[in-house]
Design a protein around this motif. Structure first.
Motif, PDB file in Angstrom:
ATOM      1  N   THR A  13       3.168   7.601 -11.284  1.00  0.00           N
ATOM      2  CA  THR A  13       1.938   7.064 -10.699  1.00  0.00           C
ATOM      3  C   THR A  13       2.185   6.522  -9.292  1.00  0.00           C
ATOM      4  N   MET A  14       3.332   5.890  -9.069  1.00  0.00           N
ATOM      5  CA  MET A  14       3.626   5.385  -7.722  1.00  0.00           C
ATOM      6  C   MET A  14       3.868   6.535  -6.747  1.00  0.00           C
ATOM      7  N   TRP A  15       4.531   7.600  -7.210  1.00  0.00           N
ATOM      8  CA  TRP A  15       4.751   8.767  -6.350  1.00  0.00           C
ATOM      9  C   TRP A  15       3.414   9.345  -5.900  1.00  0.00           C
ATOM     10  N   THR A  16       2.484   9.496  -6.847  1.00  0.00           N
ATOM     11  CA  THR A  16       1.170  10.045  -6.524  1.00  0.00           C
ATOM     12  C   THR A  16       0.423   9.148  -5.541  1.00  0.00           C
ATOM     13  N   GLN A  17       0.483   7.838  -5.769  1.00  0.00           N
ATOM     14  CA  GLN A  17      -0.200   6.916  -4.874  1.00  0.00           C
ATOM     15  C   GLN A  17       0.402   6.940  -3.480  1.00  0.00           C
ATOM     16  N   TYR A  18       1.719   7.091  -3.389  1.00  0.00           N
ATOM     17  CA  TYR A  18       2.370   7.142  -2.075  1.00  0.00           C
ATOM     18  C   TYR A  18       1.858   8.345  -1.291  1.00  0.00           C
ATOM     19  N   ILE A  19       1.826   9.516  -1.943  1.00  0.00           N
ATOM     20  CA  ILE A  19       1.344  10.735  -1.284  1.00  0.00           C
ATOM     21  C   ILE A  19      -0.088  10.552  -0.803  1.00  0.00           C
ATOM     22  N   GLN A  20      -0.964  10.079  -1.694  1.00  0.00           N
ATOM     23  CA  GLN A  20      -2.375   9.966  -1.349  1.00  0.00           C
ATOM     24  C   GLN A  20      -2.622   8.891  -0.298  1.00  0.00           C
ATOM     25  N   ASN A  21      -1.909   7.767  -0.383  1.00  0.00           N
ATOM     26  CA  ASN A  21      -2.076   6.730   0.626  1.00  0.00           C
ATOM     27  C   ASN A  21      -1.588   7.188   1.990  1.00  0.00           C
ATOM     28  N   SER A  22      -0.514   7.991   2.020  1.00  0.00           N
ATOM     29  CA  SER A  22      -0.027   8.491   3.307  1.00  0.00           C
ATOM     30  C   SER A  22      -1.075   9.391   3.951  1.00  0.00           C
ATOM     31  N   LEU A  23      -1.855  10.092   3.118  1.00  0.00           N
ATOM     32  CA  LEU A  23      -2.953  10.923   3.616  1.00  0.00           C
ATOM     33  C   LEU A  23      -4.084  10.051   4.147  1.00  0.00           C
ATOM     34  N   TYR A  24      -4.487   9.051   3.348  1.00  0.00           N
ATOM     35  CA  TYR A  24      -5.571   8.165   3.777  1.00  0.00           C
ATOM     36  C   TYR A  24      -5.217   7.417   5.057  1.00  0.00           C
ATOM     37  N   ILE A  25      -3.961   7.050   5.205  1.00  0.00           N
ATOM     38  CA  ILE A  25      -3.519   6.311   6.389  1.00  0.00           C
ATOM     39  C   ILE A  25      -3.822   7.108   7.655  1.00  0.00           C
ATOM     40  N   GLN A  26      -3.550   8.418   7.638  1.00  0.00           N
ATOM     41  CA  GLN A  26      -3.804   9.241   8.824  1.00  0.00           C
ATOM     42  C   GLN A  26      -5.301   9.349   9.109  1.00  0.00           C
ATOM     43  N   ILE A  27      -6.101   9.489   8.059  1.00  0.00           N
ATOM     44  CA  ILE A  27      -7.554   9.569   8.253  1.00  0.00           C
ATOM     45  C   ILE A  27      -8.095   8.246   8.792  1.00  0.00           C
ATOM     46  N   LEU A  28      -7.632   7.132   8.235  1.00  0.00           N
ATOM     47  CA  LEU A  28      -8.102   5.817   8.675  1.00  0.00           C
ATOM     48  C   LEU A  28      -7.698   5.529  10.121  1.00  0.00           C
ATOM     49  N   LYS A  29      -6.511   5.966  10.515  1.00  0.00           N
ATOM     50  CA  LYS A  29      -6.079   5.792  11.907  1.00  0.00           C
ATOM     51  C   LYS A  29      -7.016   6.533  12.852  1.00  0.00           C
ATOM     52  N   TYR A  30      -7.408   7.740  12.439  1.00  0.00           N
ATOM     53  CA  TYR A  30      -8.336   8.512  13.269  1.00  0.00           C
ATOM     54  C   TYR A  30      -9.711   7.836  13.312  1.00  0.00           C
ATOM     55  N   PHE A  31     -10.163   7.323  12.182  1.00  0.00           N
ATOM     56  CA  PHE A  31     -11.444   6.613  12.160  1.00  0.00           C
ATOM     57  C   PHE A  31     -11.440   5.430  13.138  1.00  0.00           C
ATOM     58  N   ILE A  32     -10.344   4.691  13.154  1.00  0.00           N
ATOM     59  CA  ILE A  32     -10.257   3.523  14.041  1.00  0.00           C
ATOM     60  C   ILE A  32     -10.402   3.946  15.499  1.00  0.00           C
ATOM     61  N   GLU A  33      -9.857   5.113  15.827  1.00  0.00           N
ATOM     62  CA  GLU A  33      -9.930   5.604  17.209  1.00  0.00           C
ATOM     63  C   GLU A  33     -11.332   6.061  17.588  1.00  0.00           C
ATOM     64  N   LEU A 263      -8.484  18.280  -0.260  1.00  0.00           N
ATOM     65  CA  LEU A 263      -9.401  19.004  -1.140  1.00  0.00           C
ATOM     66  C   LEU A 263      -8.872  19.050  -2.567  1.00  0.00           C
ATOM     67  N   SER A 264      -7.546  19.108  -2.738  1.00  0.00           N
ATOM     68  CA  SER A 264      -6.988  19.098  -4.095  1.00  0.00           C
ATOM     69  C   SER A 264      -7.251  17.759  -4.767  1.00  0.00           C
ATOM     70  N   VAL A 265      -7.211  16.673  -3.991  1.00  0.00           N
ATOM     71  CA  VAL A 265      -7.520  15.343  -4.525  1.00  0.00           C
ATOM     72  C   VAL A 265      -8.985  15.265  -4.935  1.00  0.00           C
ATOM     73  N   LEU A 266      -9.864  15.778  -4.084  1.00  0.00           N
ATOM     74  CA  LEU A 266     -11.297  15.740  -4.378  1.00  0.00           C
ATOM     75  C   LEU A 266     -11.655  16.584  -5.603  1.00  0.00           C
ATOM     76  N   THR A 267     -11.047  17.775  -5.713  1.00  0.00           N
ATOM     77  CA  THR A 267     -11.368  18.634  -6.854  1.00  0.00           C
ATOM     78  C   THR A 267     -10.853  18.031  -8.160  1.00  0.00           C
ATOM     79  N   ALA A 268      -9.689  17.387  -8.101  1.00  0.00           N
ATOM     80  CA  ALA A 268      -9.175  16.728  -9.310  1.00  0.00           C
ATOM     81  C   ALA A 268     -10.103  15.606  -9.737  1.00  0.00           C
TER      82      ALA A 268
END
Length: 329
Positions: A13-33, A263-268
């Motif tokens: 569960t922590m491995w999965t959260q790390y992967i997904q959070n690393s993805l969200y981090i990049q999107i959130l950084k772009y949103f801030i810009e 998209l794999s996260v959304l479909t799951a």
């Protein structure tokens, strides 16, 4: 007392959260810009801080336990100088969606964990995610951007199901509140999916990825129409969210690897939502509809996984030792 090692549940569960959070981090950084509203920017910054804190803690635990740190996603997967792709209202909808998912993910990690430090950390992160979700909802309400469920006057008396006709596909009975809830939420999540696939399709120069995103866009639009029609047949106004929060920019923002993984996260999540809705619904036509649409999403997800494998974009989760190989070598 000897050292308490991490369990498979905790690692997975922590491995999965790390992967997904690393993805969200990049999107959130772009949103801030690209965000223009200061209140929304503050909420994005708070969400970014939480995601980074979670990943820093997971990284620390994995390093201490000599577990490989996932590659996940990094600054190479986002172009922070790209022009604005999403309007501010979409950012609130995105945060509402991901914070809901975060509450579920952190809570799930908490209840399958046994080590005290892991349980304590995910108790805190679940509480932080709930706090941010409430802040997001309040902000969306204040700005008139929250797509609210229908307000309906319910029948005055408590009743019990007396005939099998209640569950029949041909009874034409009104939807009950539980069924309306799931139809409404699945319209909302598909609207988010509609905007994401639209944005990703117009900003990738990979023909395979573009085709996959366009297919996802059509699936989201189709499912929205089906759910809206079902609600309207009970003479209830179907919720209509805006899909116009994507600009006309065609400049690349995210890597194809990040877009495909998202998209794999959304479909799951979609498959999980449909499974829950199918179980909670009592009308057979709804049950069959959810099962049919879930099968369509499963096929789409399978094709997405094939694309990621073909391009070397799908990172393997930690695995148990191959005992058969160890014995035979």
């Amino acid at each position: 007392m000897g050292k308490i090692y991490l369990t498979s549940n905790e690692i997975g569960t922590m491995w999965t959260q790390y992967i997904q959070n690393s993805l969200y981090i990049q999107i959130l950084k772009y949103f801030i810009e690209t965000v223009e509203d200061n209140k929304i920017k503050e909420l994005i910054q708070d969400s970014l801080i939480l995601s980074e804190r979670i990943n820093n803690e997971i990284k620390s635990v994995f390093e201490h336990e000599d577990i490989p740190i996932p590659h996940g996603f990094n600054d190479q997967d986002v172009n922070l100088k790209a022009e604005k792709l999403f309007l501010d209202p979409f950012m609130i909808q995105f945060l509402e969606h991901t914070l809901k998912a975060g509450v579920i993910a952190h809570g799930s990690t908490l209840i399958v964990s046994t080590r005290k430090d892991i349980r304590q950390f995910f108790t805190e992160t679940t509480e932080d995610s709930l706090r941010l979700f409430n802040k997001c909802t309040d902000l969306a309400l204040s700005k008139g951007l929250l797509v609210r469920a229908p307000s309906i006057k319910v029948q005055p008396d408590i009743e019990y199901v007396e005939k099998k006709k209640y569950m029949s596909s041909f009874s034409n009975r009104p939807l009950n509140m539980v069924e309306i809830t799931h139809l409404f939420e699945n319209i909302k999540t598909n609207t988010v999916g509609e905007m994401i696939t639209m944005a990703f399709a117009q900003t990738t120069n990979n023909d395979t990825v573009k085709k996959f995103m366009n297919r996802g866009l059509k699936i989201s639009q189709k499912h929205i129409r089906i759910f809206q029609k079902t609600i309207k047949e009970s003479y209830i106004d179907a919720p209509i969210g805006s899909n116009s929060y994507v600009t006309n920019s065609k400049n690349r923002v995210f890597s194809d690897k990040l877009m495909m993984h998202f998209l794999s996260v959304l479909t799951a999540a979609g498959q999980g939502n449909y499974s829950t809705a199918s179980t909670a619904s009592l009308r057979n036509d709804l049950i069959l509809s959810y099962q049919r649409l879930a099968a369509e999403i499963a096929g789409y997800a399978k094709d997405g996984a094939d694309i990621m494998i073909e391009h070397g974009w799908l990172e393997e989760p930690p695995q148990a030792p191959d005992r058969k190989q160890l014995i035979t070598d």
